[in-house]
Design a protein around this motif. Structure first.
Motif, short mmCIF file in Angstrom:
data_model
loop_
_atom_site.label_atom_id
_atom_site.label_comp_id
_atom_site.label_asym_id
_atom_site.label_seq_id
_atom_site.Cartn_x
_atom_site.Cartn_y
_atom_site.Cartn_z
N VAL A 179 -0.50 5.36 -1.07
CA VAL A 179 -0.15 4.13 -0.54
C VAL A 179 1.44 3.99 -0.11
O VAL A 179 2.29 4.34 -0.54
CB VAL A 179 -0.22 3.07 -1.57
N LEU A 233 -2.39 -2.12 -6.88
CA LEU A 233 -1.82 -1.11 -5.97
C LEU A 233 -0.50 -1.13 -5.28
O LEU A 233 -0.20 -2.08 -4.80
CB LEU A 233 -2.91 -0.90 -5.18
N LEU A 285 -9.96 -3.49 -3.86
CA LEU A 285 -8.78 -2.53 -4.50
C LEU A 285 -8.26 -3.22 -5.45
O LEU A 285 -7.97 -4.35 -5.50
CB LEU A 285 -7.92 -1.94 -3.37
N LEU A 297 -14.10 4.65 -2.10
CA LEU A 297 -12.55 4.90 -2.43
C LEU A 297 -12.53 4.79 -4.11
O LEU A 297 -13.30 4.20 -4.79
CB LEU A 297 -11.96 3.60 -1.81
N LEU A 299 -4.72 7.15 -3.31
CA LEU A 299 -6.02 6.49 -3.00
C LEU A 299 -6.83 7.91 -2.56
O LEU A 299 -6.63 8.36 -1.43
CB LEU A 299 -6.02 5.53 -1.89
N VAL A 313 -1.88 3.04 4.20
CA VAL A 313 -2.03 4.58 3.48
C VAL A 313 -1.50 5.61 4.50
O VAL A 313 -1.36 5.06 5.64
CB VAL A 313 -3.36 5.00 2.84
N VAL A 350 -9.10 4.95 -7.08
CA VAL A 350 -7.57 4.71 -7.11
C VAL A 350 -7.40 5.27 -8.63
O VAL A 350 -7.48 4.45 -9.66
CB VAL A 350 -6.79 3.36 -6.92
#
Lengths: 392, 392
Positions: free
Chosen positions: A286, A357, A353, A320, A363, A300, A322
Motif C-alpha cells: 500500500v 489498512l 478491504l 485479494l 496486499l 498500491v 491482506v
C-alpha cells in the motif's frame, strides 16, 4: 536480444540481482514489491490434472499467458505441448525443450515472414480462418497442416472474445477444400469458447459445429483428423464457483462422444490461464490511503501499467488478501501507482478491504499468474515492469 | 539497467542495429514496421509555440508522454522544464541536462522511498492532494514546496480524467495550512483539465477555484506563489478542429488576469501530448484483410499491446493515411497483430480505408507521438515493443 530473452532478463530469482535496479534498495529482490510470485509446481500440477481429466487430448499450454522460461521448461519436462503465435514464442517453446511437432501456431492472421519463420523452425500445424490466409500459408509454409477456426458465442465466459477471429461452418468447409487444392493438409477445425469460461457445457455447440464441418468435407473425400478445443479454462477468480477440471473434462468427453461417435478425431486444448492463473500471486504494498469525498481510495504499487491490465473495464476480478491486517472491512477503490488517471483497478465495483489498512501493508492479488507480467509496459512513467520470483 | 535505459535500448536510429532483432531481416531498421517515427524538431517547435503563447509561464514537458532521451535533450537545450512522477523520470530529466530546479514532481500519491529519492536528487516542488501525503512529504522531503491539486470537471476533453486525483477548495486550504505547520513551503495550487482538452475556456473554472484557495490561505498569513495549470493541450487527432496554441494562451492569460488581477502567482504548465503528440507517426504494414460476415477487418502489425493502447474504448482516434493507395474507401475494423481478441483498435466506430488496401501496404497513424512507445508491453505474445526512429 529477443523479446522472450528480454522477459527473462526481467526475472529475479531467489538471489538478489547483481546489477542496479530501478529502485536502489537493501532488501533482497524476493522481498521487494511489486512482484509476481510464480509457483511452477502449481502450474505443472494443473497441467497434470487437465491431462488426466482430458485423457487422450493433447494439452498445449498457451505461451502468451506467461512465457517465463522456468515455467516452460517444467511444463515441457512434464510432457506438456505448446500453443504459440509468433516466431519468438516458437523459439521460446523450442528452447524449453519441446519438439516442433508439439507446437500449434494459433494466430489466424499472421505476417507472411512470421509464418515462414515458424515453418522453417519446424512448426507444421497452423490455425487460420480466411481465404487470404490459406493462400499465404500455402506460399510461406508449403504442405503445412491447416486448422480452420470457427466462431463461437463466448457465452458463459467472464471475458467473451471479440468477433476478431472465427468463420462460419460453411466458410470453414470452403477453406478446408481450398487448403487441399493448394497442397496443404486440411487437418481439421479449431475454436475458442472465451476466456475464463465457467460453463463446461459451452464446449457443446462448437463441438457439434465442428462435427458438421468434418461431415461436409468428408463428402468431398477429405479426412480431417484434428479438433482443437481451444482454451478458456478458468482460474479461481472472484465471482462464483468454478467447476473442477474433471467436470470440464467429463462434459467435453460427453460432447465429443455425442458429436463424433466412434469416428473421433485427435483432440487438443490450449489452456493458458487454466494452467498458470492460479500459480501466480501479485504481491503489492500500500502506497497510501486517501479519502475522496467519503470514498476510500487505496493506492498500491502495482497497477494497470505494471501487470494488472486485465482489470480494465473490471472484467477480471482477482481475489485479494491482506495478511495480518484485521478488523472491520469496507468498500475501497483500488488504484495503481502511476500518475495516469487510467491507472485505476476497481472503481465501478469497489473491493472490500480492512479500514485499518495503511501505508506499507502488503496486499496479495491471487490467481494473477496469467496475463500479468507479459502485459506490463516497458516502464511507463518510470515504473519498472512487474518482475517474477519463481517459487517451488 | 534503469527503466529509462531500457526504453533507450529499444530505440533504433538511422543506422541498422548491430545486434540481432526479433525479426531477422535484411531491411534497415528505419524501413521495418511497426515503428514510431519521432520528429524531435516538431516537438521543440511545439514547445517554442507554447512558450510564446504562454509568455511568463514555465513549460514543463510531461516526461511520461514519451521519455525518449534524444527528445528530452533537445527540449532541455531549448529551455524546456520537466514534469516527472518517479525517480526514474527524475534521473532521465537530469540526464537530459535539466537542473533539478526545473522539475515538478506531480504524482500526488507516491511511495515514501520515491519521494525521498526525488528529494535527494534535488527536486523541490511536489504535488499532493491528501493529509497523509503532507505528513509523508514532510518526513521524506523536509522543507519541500507543496502544490495542492484540486479537482476539475474534465468537461471538454476527449479523455476526462477519473476521480483518482484532486481535492476540494476547502480541503486544499486545509492541506496548505497543514504543510506550513509541518515545515513545508505551502507553495500553491495545481489542477488538470483532462487529456486532449479542446476547449480553451476549460481553464477558467479551476483558475477561479485556485484564486479562492490563494485568498483563503492569505487570510492565515501564508503567501502561496505558484499556480500549476496542468496539461491537456491537444494533438491534432480526428474529431473536429483543435484551437491554436495562441487561442489557448490568450484564454488562459485572460482567466489569470480576471482571477488574480495584479497579484498573479508564478505559473507553469505540464503539456505531454501537446508537445510530442503531433511529433510522432506510427508506421505499420497491413498483415491481412479479412471479410467477417460482410464486415471488412484490416489487420496491421501494430496494436493495443505494441503502443496503441490509447485506442481502448476508442477514446483516442488517430488520423490515418495510406500513402499511394487510392480508389474507393469503405468502413473497416482495424485490428492488431497479436492473437489476443482484445487487440482491436477501432470496431464500434470503424475507420474509412481504401477497399484496395492489401497485405504489405503501409498504414501511417498520425499524432501518435505521445503515450505510444511508453505504453508498449514488454513483448506480449512475442511481439516486440514499438521501436523509435528519430527524424530531424
Amino acid at each position: 536480444m529477443s523479446v522472450i530473452d528480454e522477459v527473462v532478463a526481467r526475472t529475479v530469482t531467489a538471489a538478489p540481482r547483481a546489477e542496479p535496479d530501478v529502485r536502489p534498495s537493501r532488501e533482497p529482490a524476493t522481498a521487494r514489491t511489486p512482484r509476481l510470485e510464480l509457483s511452477v509446481g502449481t502450474a505443472v500440477s494443473r497441467y497434470l490434472d487437465l491431462a488426466s481429466a482430458l485423457h487422450g487430448t493433447a494439452i498445449h499450454y498457451a505461451v502468451k499467458a506467461n512465457p517465463h522460461p522456468v515455467l516452460l521448461r517444467a511444463l515441457a519436462q512434464a510432457g506438456c505441448h505448446f500453443d504459440v503465435a509468433s516466431p519468438a514464442e516458437v523459439r521460446a517453446a523450442l528452447a524449453a525443450g519441446a519438439p516442433a511437432s508439439h507446437l500449434v501456431h494459433s494466430n489466424p492472421v499472421a505476417r507472411r515472414d512470421h509464418l515462414r519463420e515458424a515453418h522453417d523452425l519446424g512448426v507444421r500445424l497452423f490455425v487460420l480462418d480466411s481465404p487470404g490466409e490459406v493462400a499465404k500459408l500455402a506460399d510461406a509454409a508449403p504442405g503445412a497442416c491447416v486448422l480452420v477456426r470457427i466462431v463461437t458465442s463466448g457465452s458463459g465466459s467472464d471475458w467473451p472474445l471479440s468477433r476478431k477471429y472465427g468463420c462460419s461452418v460453411e466458410d470453414a468447409v470452403a477453406l478446408l477444400l481450398d487448403a487441399a487444392r493448394l497442397g496443404l493438409d486440411p487437418a481439421g477445425v479449431s475454436f475458442h469458447v472465451g476466456s475464463q469460461q465457467r460453463d463446461p457445457q459451452a464446449w457443446g455447440p462448437p463441438i457439434r459445429s465442428a462435427a458438421r464441418v468434418f461431415g461436409a468435407v468428408r463428402a468431398h473425400g477429405i479426412r480431417p483428423w484434428v479438433l482443437d478445443l481451444g482454451g478458456g479454462f478458468p482460474a479461481e477468480l472472484e465471482g462464483g464457483e468454478v467447476p473442477s477440471v474433471s467436470q470440464f473434462g467429463a462434459a467435453i468427453e460427453a460432447h465429443l462422444a455425442d458429436a463424433f461417435g466412434e469416428d473421433r478425431p485427435r483432440t487438443l486444448v490450449e489452456p493458458g490461464r487454466g494452467i498458470v492463473g492460479d500459480a501466480g500471486t501479485v504481491v503489492t504494498s500500500v502506497v497510501g490511503v486517501v479519502d475522496r469525498g467519503g470514498v476510500r481510495w487505496v493506492f498500491v504499487d502495482a497497477g494497470v501499467f505494471t501487470g494488472l491490465v486485465e482489470t480494465l473495464d473490471e472484467a477480471i476480478r482477482y481475489r485479494l488478501e491482506v495478511p495480518g491486517v484485521g478488523g472491520t472491512s469496507g468498500p475501497c477503490v483500488l488504484a495503481g501507482p502511476t500518475c495516469d488517471s487510467a491507472d485505476v483497478l476497481y472503481e465501478t465495483t469497489p473491493v472490500s478491504l480492512p479500514l485499518s489498512l495503511a501505508e506499507g501493508d502488503e496486499l496479495r492479488i491471487h490467481a494473477a499468474g496469467a496475463y500479468s507480467t507479459c502485459y506490463s509496459t516497458v516502464g511507463f512513467n518510470g515504473f519498472a515492469p512487474l518482475p517474477t520470483v519463481v517459487t517451488s
